[in-house]
Design an enzyme around this catalytic site. Sequence first.
Site, mmCIF file in Angstrom:
data_model
loop_
_atom_site.group_PDB
_atom_site.id
_atom_site.type_symbol
_atom_site.label_atom_id
_atom_site.label_comp_id
_atom_site.label_asym_id
_atom_site.label_seq_id
_atom_site.Cartn_x
_atom_site.Cartn_y
_atom_site.Cartn_z
ATOM 1 N N GLU A 58 -14.692 -30.810 -16.553
ATOM 2 C CA GLU A 58 -13.807 -31.427 -17.550
ATOM 3 C C GLU A 58 -13.185 -32.722 -17.024
ATOM 4 O OE1 GLU A 58 -13.357 -30.695 -20.724
ATOM 5 O OE2 GLU A 58 -14.655 -28.936 -20.638
ATOM 6 N N ASN A 62 -13.898 -36.412 -18.470
ATOM 7 C CA ASN A 62 -12.819 -37.275 -18.963
ATOM 8 C C ASN A 62 -12.926 -38.682 -18.382
ATOM 9 O OD1 ASN A 62 -11.651 -35.387 -20.631
ATOM 10 N ND2 ASN A 62 -9.732 -35.257 -19.518
ATOM 11 N N ARG A 120 -15.676 -34.927 -29.675
ATOM 12 C CA ARG A 120 -14.778 -34.410 -28.635
ATOM 13 C C ARG A 120 -13.673 -33.577 -29.277
ATOM 14 N NH1 ARG A 120 -17.728 -34.786 -24.231
ATOM 15 N NH2 ARG A 120 -18.991 -36.628 -24.462
#
Length: 166
Positions: A58, A62, A120
């Site tokens: 994650e 990002n 997203r």
Amino acid sequence: MNMPKNTYKKADCINRLKTQISAISANEGLARSLICAFAAQLNPTVDELADVRCAVSEAVTNCIVHGYQNRGNPEDYVYITASLYSSRSIKLMITDKGCGIPDIKQAMEPLYTTDTTGERSGMGFSIMSSFMDSIRVKSTPQKGTTIELRRRFEPETPDSLKPVQL
């Protein structure tokens, strides 16, 4: 989980890894695998490794998708520092030098996303928080973002030290 303040003393660091990878989506798996292989020195459980793997995924995603806006430029880098501690703890620093986050508090809200394509979900920081003991985010617009993730693994038990029977 509440951790003692001395969990991450510099003097208690037993190993450190620093690397940089091009900020392209093909390297997300590389980052996950590298950190899990490094963390394996502490002999965490499979579930603990899976948690770290997901949080790293994650954080790196990002950096690539939001920090560098998915440009795919191999000259953009994600910088990763992993530190292992004698307290069976890992500290990760995952950094980009991308666009930065203007409002960290808002960005960390579940379901908040700046994505206009609908691809997203806005759950990245929530997922990281659920798998790690702590998360800190520092960011400066137009300069980049650093995500600090910390996790202390459960104490080893005699059963966890036995070799796996194949």
